[in-house]
Design a protein around this motif. Structure first.
Motif, PDB file in Angstrom:
ATOM      1  N   LYS A 106      -5.012   1.966   6.640  1.00 50.06           N
ATOM      2  CA  LYS A 106      -3.953   1.793   7.633  1.00 50.06           C
ATOM      3  C   LYS A 106      -2.965   0.735   7.145  1.00 50.06           C
ATOM      4  O   LYS A 106      -3.339  -0.138   6.343  1.00 50.06           O
ATOM      5  CB  LYS A 106      -4.557   1.338   8.958  1.00 50.06           C
ATOM      6  CG  LYS A 106      -5.652   2.244   9.506  1.00 50.06           C
ATOM      7  CD  LYS A 106      -6.271   1.634  10.752  1.00 50.06           C
ATOM      8  CE  LYS A 106      -7.380   2.517  11.302  1.00 50.06           C
ATOM      9  NZ  LYS A 106      -7.997   1.921  12.519  1.00 50.06           N
ATOM     10  N   PRO A 107      -1.742   0.754   7.630  1.00 50.28           N
ATOM     11  CA  PRO A 107      -0.778  -0.282   7.229  1.00 50.28           C
ATOM     12  C   PRO A 107      -1.295  -1.697   7.481  1.00 50.28           C
ATOM     13  O   PRO A 107      -1.003  -2.615   6.705  1.00 50.28           O
ATOM     14  CB  PRO A 107       0.438   0.032   8.096  1.00 50.28           C
ATOM     15  CG  PRO A 107       0.366   1.501   8.312  1.00 50.28           C
ATOM     16  CD  PRO A 107      -1.098   1.799   8.448  1.00 50.28           C
ATOM     17  N   GLU A 108      -2.092  -1.875   8.525  1.00 47.84           N
ATOM     18  CA  GLU A 108      -2.622  -3.211   8.822  1.00 47.84           C
ATOM     19  C   GLU A 108      -3.700  -3.663   7.850  1.00 47.84           C
ATOM     20  O   GLU A 108      -4.160  -4.804   7.907  1.00 47.84           O
ATOM     21  CB  GLU A 108      -3.152  -3.285  10.257  1.00 47.84           C
ATOM     22  CG  GLU A 108      -4.115  -2.176  10.627  1.00 47.84           C
ATOM     23  CD  GLU A 108      -3.435  -1.033  11.354  1.00 47.84           C
ATOM     24  OE1 GLU A 108      -2.333  -0.613  10.926  1.00 47.84           O
ATOM     25  OE2 GLU A 108      -4.025  -0.546  12.364  1.00 47.84           O
ATOM     26  N   ASP A 109      -4.107  -2.785   6.934  1.00 49.92           N
ATOM     27  CA  ASP A 109      -5.028  -3.191   5.878  1.00 49.92           C
ATOM     28  C   ASP A 109      -4.295  -3.847   4.707  1.00 49.92           C
ATOM     29  O   ASP A 109      -4.930  -4.344   3.769  1.00 49.92           O
ATOM     30  CB  ASP A 109      -5.809  -1.983   5.356  1.00 49.92           C
ATOM     31  CG  ASP A 109      -6.745  -1.387   6.403  1.00 49.92           C
ATOM     32  OD1 ASP A 109      -6.808  -0.138   6.489  1.00 49.92           O
ATOM     33  OD2 ASP A 109      -7.398  -2.167   7.119  1.00 49.92           O
ATOM     34  N   THR A 110      -2.981  -3.831   4.746  1.00 51.51           N
ATOM     35  CA  THR A 110      -2.193  -4.438   3.685  1.00 51.51           C
ATOM     36  C   THR A 110      -2.482  -5.930   3.590  1.00 51.51           C
ATOM     37  O   THR A 110      -2.373  -6.665   4.570  1.00 51.51           O
ATOM     38  CB  THR A 110      -0.694  -4.220   3.939  1.00 51.51           C
ATOM     39  OG1 THR A 110      -0.408  -2.820   3.872  1.00 51.51           O
ATOM     40  CG2 THR A 110       0.154  -4.959   2.903  1.00 51.51           C
ATOM     41  N   ALA A 111      -2.876  -6.369   2.395  1.00 54.22           N
ATOM     42  CA  ALA A 111      -3.250  -7.771   2.182  1.00 54.22           C
ATOM     43  C   ALA A 111      -3.616  -7.971   0.717  1.00 54.22           C
ATOM     44  O   ALA A 111      -3.749  -6.998  -0.035  1.00 54.22           O
ATOM     45  CB  ALA A 111      -4.436  -8.146   3.068  1.00 54.22           C
ATOM     46  N   VAL A 112      -3.794  -9.215   0.359  1.00 59.19           N
ATOM     47  CA  VAL A 112      -4.434  -9.534  -0.912  1.00 59.19           C
ATOM     48  C   VAL A 112      -5.933  -9.595  -0.643  1.00 59.19           C
ATOM     49  O   VAL A 112      -6.366 -10.275   0.286  1.00 59.19           O
ATOM     50  CB  VAL A 112      -3.932 -10.869  -1.487  1.00 59.19           C
ATOM     51  CG1 VAL A 112      -4.678 -11.205  -2.772  1.00 59.19           C
ATOM     52  CG2 VAL A 112      -2.426 -10.804  -1.740  1.00 59.19           C
ATOM     53  N   TYR A 113      -6.682  -8.882  -1.439  1.00 56.27           N
ATOM     54  CA  TYR A 113      -8.131  -8.808  -1.267  1.00 56.27           C
ATOM     55  C   TYR A 113      -8.816  -9.677  -2.324  1.00 56.27           C
ATOM     56  O   TYR A 113      -8.509  -9.585  -3.519  1.00 56.27           O
ATOM     57  CB  TYR A 113      -8.610  -7.362  -1.372  1.00 56.27           C
ATOM     58  CG  TYR A 113      -8.322  -6.565  -0.120  1.00 56.27           C
ATOM     59  CD1 TYR A 113      -7.021  -6.204   0.217  1.00 56.27           C
ATOM     60  CD2 TYR A 113      -9.344  -6.199   0.744  1.00 56.27           C
ATOM     61  CE1 TYR A 113      -6.748  -5.497   1.372  1.00 56.27           C
ATOM     62  CE2 TYR A 113      -9.087  -5.492   1.903  1.00 56.27           C
ATOM     63  CZ  TYR A 113      -7.783  -5.144   2.213  1.00 56.27           C
ATOM     64  OH  TYR A 113      -7.524  -4.449   3.371  1.00 56.27           O
ATOM     65  N   GLY A 139       1.400 -14.619   6.019  1.00 55.00           N
ATOM     66  CA  GLY A 139       1.520 -15.363   7.261  1.00 55.00           C
ATOM     67  C   GLY A 139       0.257 -15.441   8.090  1.00 55.00           C
ATOM     68  O   GLY A 139       0.279 -15.972   9.206  1.00 55.00           O
ATOM     69  N   LYS A 140      -0.833 -14.919   7.545  1.00 59.08           N
ATOM     70  CA  LYS A 140      -2.096 -14.934   8.288  1.00 59.08           C
ATOM     71  C   LYS A 140      -3.170 -15.674   7.510  1.00 59.08           C
ATOM     72  O   LYS A 140      -3.061 -15.867   6.297  1.00 59.08           O
ATOM     73  CB  LYS A 140      -2.559 -13.503   8.577  1.00 59.08           C
ATOM     74  CG  LYS A 140      -1.637 -12.733   9.504  1.00 59.08           C
ATOM     75  CD  LYS A 140      -2.252 -11.397   9.883  1.00 59.08           C
ATOM     76  CE  LYS A 140      -1.389 -10.656  10.885  1.00 59.08           C
ATOM     77  NZ  LYS A 140      -2.017  -9.353  11.296  1.00 59.08           N
ATOM     78  N   GLU A 141      -4.206 -16.075   8.223  1.00 60.85           N
ATOM     79  CA  GLU A 141      -5.313 -16.736   7.569  1.00 60.85           C
ATOM     80  C   GLU A 141      -6.192 -15.717   6.848  1.00 60.85           C
ATOM     81  O   GLU A 141      -6.203 -14.536   7.180  1.00 60.85           O
ATOM     82  CB  GLU A 141      -6.146 -17.503   8.604  1.00 60.85           C
ATOM     83  CG  GLU A 141      -5.415 -18.687   9.212  1.00 60.85           C
ATOM     84  CD  GLU A 141      -6.328 -19.550  10.060  1.00 60.85           C
ATOM     85  OE1 GLU A 141      -5.856 -20.600  10.522  1.00 60.85           O
ATOM     86  OE2 GLU A 141      -7.488 -19.177  10.255  1.00 60.85           O
ATOM     87  N   ARG A 142      -6.929 -16.230   5.877  1.00 62.69           N
ATOM     88  CA  ARG A 142      -7.872 -15.364   5.175  1.00 62.69           C
ATOM     89  C   ARG A 142      -8.943 -14.907   6.156  1.00 62.69           C
ATOM     90  O   ARG A 142      -9.475 -15.706   6.933  1.00 62.69           O
ATOM     91  CB  ARG A 142      -8.491 -16.126   4.014  1.00 62.69           C
ATOM     92  CG  ARG A 142      -9.301 -15.271   3.075  1.00 62.69           C
ATOM     93  CD  ARG A 142      -9.658 -16.033   1.811  1.00 62.69           C
ATOM     94  NE  ARG A 142      -8.456 -16.428   1.064  1.00 62.69           N
ATOM     95  CZ  ARG A 142      -8.492 -16.950  -0.149  1.00 62.69           C
ATOM     96  NH1 ARG A 142      -9.648 -17.140  -0.772  1.00 62.69           N
ATOM     97  NH2 ARG A 142      -7.370 -17.297  -0.764  1.00 62.69           N
ATOM     98  N   GLU A 143      -9.280 -13.621   6.107  1.00 62.83           N
ATOM     99  CA  GLU A 143     -10.267 -13.090   7.040  1.00 62.83           C
ATOM    100  C   GLU A 143     -11.368 -12.345   6.299  1.00 62.83           C
ATOM    101  O   GLU A 143     -11.150 -11.742   5.245  1.00 62.83           O
ATOM    102  CB  GLU A 143      -9.610 -12.166   8.070  1.00 62.83           C
ATOM    103  CG  GLU A 143      -9.006 -10.899   7.516  1.00 62.83           C
ATOM    104  CD  GLU A 143      -8.534  -9.957   8.612  1.00 62.83           C
ATOM    105  OE1 GLU A 143      -8.678 -10.274   9.810  1.00 62.83           O
ATOM    106  OE2 GLU A 143      -8.023  -8.883   8.249  1.00 62.83           O
TER     107      GLU A 143
END
Length: 126
Positions: free
Chosen positions: A87-94, A42-46
């Motif tokens: 941290k949990p907020e690091d959860t993402a596709v890298y 649900g977020k943009e690539r950062e």
């Protein structure tokens, strides 16, 4: 055609560590800056981090400074992302990406990268 293949993702508990790798095909890897980006649902690539071709200069997004370290081994055509104190907020596709030659502007801009890997999932959860 350049191929970038990420590996090393997985499930890790908060406070844990992971090391991602990105293997590149081709003979000119050492001529290009490389970057890591991430995208959460649900977020943009950062932008996460980038490293210049020689490895002498690195750039980091504020949320990962002091916790993540980018490095490269030009002899192995590989760039790494060491992630500590996750941290949990690091959860993402890298995703790793190759910055195109002659690109100007910030290393944080996705538009300055011409080749991308398929991504590797990192999940930080207890």
């Amino acid at each position: 055609q350049v191929q970038l293949v990420e590996s090393g993702g997985g499930l890790v508990q908060p406070g844990g560590s992971l090391r991602l790798s990105c293997a590149a095909s081709g003979r000119t890897f050492s001529s290009y800056a490389m970057g890591w980006f991430r995208q959460a649902p649900g977020k943009e690539r950062e932008f996460v981090t980038a490293i210049r071709s020689s490895g002498g200069t690195t750039y980091y997004a504020d949320p990962v400074k002091g916790r993540f370290t980018i490095s490269r081994d030009n002899a192995k055509n590989t760039v790494y992302l060491q992630m500590n104190s996750l941290k949990p907020e690091d959860t993402a596709v890298y995703y790793c990406a190759r910055r195109w030659r002659g690109a100007s502007g910030s290393y944080s801009l996705p538009s300055t990268y011409d080749y991308w890997g398929q991504g590797t999932q990192v999940t930080v959860s207890s």
